[in-house]
Design an enzyme around this catalytic site. Sequence first.
Site, PDB file in Angstrom:
ATOM      1  N   ASP A  63       0.883  -1.159   0.000  1.00  0.00           N
ATOM      2  CA  ASP A  63       0.000   0.000   0.000  1.00  0.00           C
ATOM      3  C   ASP A  63       0.920   1.208   0.000  1.00  0.00           C
ATOM      4  O   ASP A  63       1.562   1.516   1.014  1.00  0.00           O
ATOM      5  CB  ASP A  63      -0.895  -0.001   1.244  1.00  0.00           C
ATOM      6  N   ASN A  90       2.586   4.123 -12.000  1.00  0.00           N
ATOM      7  CA  ASN A  90       1.263   4.027 -12.603  1.00  0.00           C
ATOM      8  C   ASN A  90       0.133   3.978 -11.583  1.00  0.00           C
ATOM      9  O   ASN A  90      -0.995   4.338 -11.896  1.00  0.00           O
ATOM     10  CB  ASN A  90       1.205   2.777 -13.489  1.00  0.00           C
ATOM     11  N   TYR A 154      -8.001  15.011  -8.214  1.00  0.00           N
ATOM     12  CA  TYR A 154      -7.306  14.249  -9.244  1.00  0.00           C
ATOM     13  C   TYR A 154      -6.571  15.184 -10.202  1.00  0.00           C
ATOM     14  O   TYR A 154      -5.396  14.954 -10.535  1.00  0.00           O
ATOM     15  CB  TYR A 154      -8.307  13.393 -10.003  1.00  0.00           C
ATOM     16  N   LYS A 158      -2.502  15.111 -10.532  1.00  0.00           N
ATOM     17  CA  LYS A 158      -1.889  14.749 -11.810  1.00  0.00           C
ATOM     18  C   LYS A 158      -1.115  15.926 -12.406  1.00  0.00           C
ATOM     19  O   LYS A 158      -0.113  15.717 -13.116  1.00  0.00           O
ATOM     20  CB  LYS A 158      -2.958  14.252 -12.778  1.00  0.00           C
TER      21      LYS A 158
END
Length: 252
Positions: A63, A90, A154, A158
Amino acid sequence: MARLEGKIALVTGASSGIGETTARVFAREGATVVLVARREARLVKVRDEIAAAGGKADYVVADLTGPCACDRVIDTVIERFGRIDVLVNNAGIPDKHMPTTRTTDELWNQVVAVDLTSVFRLCRAALKHMEAQSSGSIINISSIGARGLAGAAYSSAKAGVIALTRNIAIQFAGKGIRCNATLPGPTPTELNTPEALATFDPQMPGITARHFDLSVPEATTGDQAAAILFFASDESKAITGQCLTVDHGATL
């Protein structure tokens, strides 16, 4: 053509989706692939299928949000194989397109921990070994969401991945270590099945959809893996600090 022959490659989020496909492609290209994810049963399955196809793979269950998890993963790779040549960051989770006004602190912290902080920690740990061997390629998986085409957490995480990628590239330019990023567009994975999409914010997906062309085909996990392979291989030895969008032109 074995473009990664003899390379030791670590792929996170390798139990499904883009990570799994990338791991299989890397193995076919001659790399020894270390698979990292939380679901051991899935990792074992992917490892065994790679081995059955004649490839070489190992796995580490982790994790990556744990404070020491990323260091432990890299240390394990070094202990088992003595080096790390390729790192593919990824692993990631969605934020269900939650806009700023509906993003809780808990959701923000969770998404940033996986999608940005773990990337930073893995890069930091791997770079120590890459610097000692004067070689290495890091590929960070960002997203077209980095342009704001997703939820607040998000998109922010990113976008941070892109900034981190360029920062690392600047630090290590000309030293044998490259750092690049891919920006996948919509790609069918477990994260965006119809069941998963049904849990997304009811308004934000429609708002972001106005800003890209939905008529073009979706990219496949194979399309994404091909771009990642390019950055991992010596074919891109003169390229660093670059971001490659893989979306069939949906966001031109």
